[in-house]
Design a protein around this motif. Structure first.
Motif, PDB file in Angstrom:
ATOM      1  N   UNK A  86       0.679  -1.225  -0.127  1.00 46.26           N
ATOM      2  CA  UNK A  86      -0.104   0.157   0.059  1.00 46.26           C
ATOM      3  C   UNK A  86       0.818   1.191   0.004  1.00 46.26           C
ATOM      4  N   UNK A  87       1.922   1.326   0.703  1.00 50.60           N
ATOM      5  CA  UNK A  87       2.949   2.370   0.851  1.00 50.60           C
ATOM      6  C   UNK A  87       3.539   2.535  -0.591  1.00 50.60           C
ATOM      7  N   UNK A  88       3.769   1.476  -1.217  1.00 47.86           N
ATOM      8  CA  UNK A  88       4.342   1.607  -2.581  1.00 47.86           C
ATOM      9  C   UNK A  88       3.371   2.214  -3.540  1.00 47.86           C
ATOM     10  N   UNK A  89       2.092   1.651  -3.690  1.00 52.92           N
ATOM     11  CA  UNK A  89       1.441   2.093  -4.633  1.00 52.92           C
ATOM     12  C   UNK A  89       0.768   3.446  -4.369  1.00 52.92           C
ATOM     13  N   UNK A  90       0.895   3.968  -3.185  1.00 56.78           N
ATOM     14  CA  UNK A  90       0.263   5.563  -2.955  1.00 56.78           C
ATOM     15  C   UNK A  90       1.301   6.471  -3.578  1.00 56.78           C
ATOM     16  N   UNK A  91       2.582   6.165  -3.791  1.00 56.78           N
ATOM     17  CA  UNK A  91       3.545   6.921  -4.369  1.00 56.78           C
ATOM     18  C   UNK A  91       3.248   7.176  -6.023  1.00 56.78           C
ATOM     19  N   UNK A  92       2.322   6.369  -6.516  1.00 55.39           N
ATOM     20  CA  UNK A  92       2.144   6.412  -8.089  1.00 55.39           C
ATOM     21  C   UNK A  92       1.217   7.482  -8.413  1.00 55.39           C
ATOM     22  N   UNK A  93       1.085   7.729  -9.734  1.00 52.31           N
ATOM     23  CA  UNK A  93       0.385   8.941 -10.249  1.00 52.31           C
ATOM     24  C   UNK A  93      -1.092   9.104 -10.023  1.00 52.31           C
ATOM     25  N   UNK A  94      -1.758   7.887 -10.535  1.00 55.27           N
ATOM     26  CA  UNK A  94      -3.185   7.919 -10.952  1.00 55.27           C
ATOM     27  C   UNK A  94      -3.664   6.549 -10.296  1.00 55.27           C
ATOM     28  N   UNK A  95      -4.858   6.476 -10.024  1.00 56.95           N
ATOM     29  CA  UNK A  95      -5.496   5.400  -9.244  1.00 56.95           C
ATOM     30  C   UNK A  95      -5.509   4.088 -10.061  1.00 56.95           C
ATOM     31  N   UNK A  96      -5.895   4.315 -11.656  1.00 53.47           N
ATOM     32  CA  UNK A  96      -5.580   3.323 -12.423  1.00 53.47           C
ATOM     33  C   UNK A  96      -4.301   2.408 -12.434  1.00 53.47           C
ATOM     34  N   UNK A  97      -3.244   3.146 -12.295  1.00 50.63           N
ATOM     35  CA  UNK A  97      -1.870   2.730 -12.381  1.00 50.63           C
ATOM     36  C   UNK A  97      -1.639   2.101 -10.990  1.00 50.63           C
ATOM     37  N   UNK A  98      -2.471   2.191 -10.017  1.00 55.27           N
ATOM     38  CA  UNK A  98      -2.032   1.715  -8.504  1.00 55.27           C
ATOM     39  C   UNK A  98      -2.690   0.602  -8.185  1.00 55.27           C
ATOM     40  N   UNK A  99      -2.860  -0.406  -9.119  1.00 55.18           N
ATOM     41  CA  UNK A  99      -3.756  -1.631  -8.821  1.00 55.18           C
ATOM     42  C   UNK A  99      -2.347  -2.603  -9.152  1.00 55.18           C
ATOM     43  N   UNK A 100      -2.387  -3.787  -8.014  1.00 56.51           N
ATOM     44  CA  UNK A 100      -1.473  -4.751  -8.151  1.00 56.51           C
ATOM     45  C   UNK A 100      -2.302  -6.046  -8.114  1.00 56.51           C
TER      46      UNK A 100
END
Length: 414
Positions: free
Chosen positions: A85-99
């Motif tokens: 979750x900490x890694x994903x939150x640094x990304x730009x937009x929500x649709x690019x923050x899915x794992x």
């Protein structure tokens, strides 16, 4: 240690789009463990590793804290305790923050799946402002996903318009600007990229040349009571993008659209002056953002020779031969196809969208192809062996090419 597929591969997989690269995030590990497993480290500021078999990129989960200017000013922490979750939150937009894990289970702490369903491009957090490159990335994603109905969230667009981000954009390296712009031109709707940059009021910072040319056109139109807006330019880029995926042709055509009014409504003397300014101005933009020579050269070549091509049917056969020599058509025959496509499409656009059949049905591209086909077969072997002087050889070949064009033109009259 856990591995997750992240980013564009997950997004495109959900949307049914092609997956070009697969990027992975690893939690609960460190560089020593990965190196012991034969991963090859390629990252310097934060550890990125190549898989020993697939050679796909695996990055350790990390956090980033802003401590400088531009997109490089970050302090990175890639401790094994960093969570997904900490890694994903640094990304730009929500649709690019899915794992997605190896079992196909999605991890979506920031509602990217919901935004995909609603067709929304939305920033994850206020840390979006930490990286000015994200303005260009969001504009590019808007172009990439426009045909699927995606739109930018209003709050995200407001954030992209902030004075802070606009000042940070000045620190972007020209290579990064070109990389995002190139990717945008490869999408189905590259005009959306520029429209977004206008909407968030950053076009005059990122592409001041485009902004100033549009303003010059609008001022000229006001003085001459001509109906012209920037939407005409974007409409032209959208139009050609339906017919070709080649970005050198797309960009060359897009650039010409800033010369629309000056082609028709000013005197020849003023047109020549504007053409010189226009060529230098466009060239300076290409150099500033490091556009590749292949694209730069085609655009400048078309700028310099567009009026000749439009009127090729009334040019003398001698002038046509000199033109073919000047553009080195004999050694680079593909340039004929590109110029033919560009000039015909330019006239088609003018006829349909702008000047209402001013050019009737004459499309000079076919004319150019015909005269080139007639003349390319004439070479050294076509002349007498008694001609040995270099200048005489060239003059004789030029004369034979001129005669071939003349004979063809005479046959059209009959």
């Amino acid at each position: 240690m856990k591995k997750y597929l992240v980013g564009g591969a997950v997004r495109n997989g959900i949307l049914g789009l092609p997956i070009k690269d697969r990027d992975w995030v690893i939690t609960g590990s460190n560089p020593k463990i990965l190196i012991s497993k034969k991963y090859k480290q390629v990252g310097k500021k934060f550890p990125v590793f190549l898989h020993p078999v697939t050679h796909e990129e695996y990055a350790l989960a990390r956090t980033e804290k802003k401590n400088g200017t531009g997109y490089k000013g970050f302090k990175v922490n890639y401790s094994s305790k960093i969570t997904l979750e900490e890694d994903l939150i640094r990304r730009d937009i929500t649709i690019n923050a899915i794992a997605k894990d190896k079992n196909g289970t999605y991890f979506d702490p920031y509602n990217g799946l919901k935004d995909i369903k609603k067709r929304i491009i939305r920033h994850i957090s206020s840390s979006f402002s930490d990286d000015p490159l994200r303005v260009l990335r969001v504009a590019r994603f808007a172009a990439l996903l426009f045909h699927l109905g995606f739109r930018i969230n209003k709050k995200t667009l407001i954030l992209m318009s902030s004075n802070f981000l606009r000042s940070e954009i000045l620190n972007l390296e020209k290579e990064r600007v070109w990389q995002e712009t190139e990717k945008a031109f490869k999408t189905f709707n590259p005009h959306i990229y520029f429209q977004v940059l206008f909407d968030c009021k950053t076009i005059y910072i990122i592409f001041p040349e485009i902004y100033n040319l549009l303003k010059l056109n609008e001022k000229f139109c006001t003085l001459n009571d001509i109906n012209f807006t920037k939407q005409k330019v974007f409409q032209g880029l959208a139009f050609i993008s339906k017919y070709t995926k080649k970005i050198d042709i797309r960009i060359s055509f897009f650039i010409q659209l800033f010369d629309l009014n000056f082609n028709i409504f000013i005197s020849n003397n003023l047109r020549i002056c504007f053409l010189k300014f226009f060529k230098k101005y466009v060239l300076s933009m290409f150099v500033r953002i490091n556009v590749p020579n292949k694209i730069k050269n085609l655009s400048i070549l078309f700028i310099k020779n567009k009026y000749f091509l439009i009127n090729i049917n009334v040019k003398s056969s001698h002038e046509i031969v000199l033109f073919l020599n000047k553009i080195n058509a004999w050694r680079n025959p593909n340039i004929i196809n590109k110029l033919s496509f560009l000039v015909d499409f330019y006239i088609k656009f003018l006829n349909i969208f702008f000047y209402k059949k001013k050019y009737n049905n004459f499309y000079p591209g076919n004319y150019l192809k015909k005269v080139f086909k007639l003349t390319k077969i004439i070479s050294f072997s076509s002349i007498s062996k008694n001609v040995k002087n270099g200048i005489e050889i060239q003059n004789k070949i030029n004369e034979l090419k001129k005669i071939a064009i003349e004979n063809w033109r005479n046959s059209l009259i009959k």
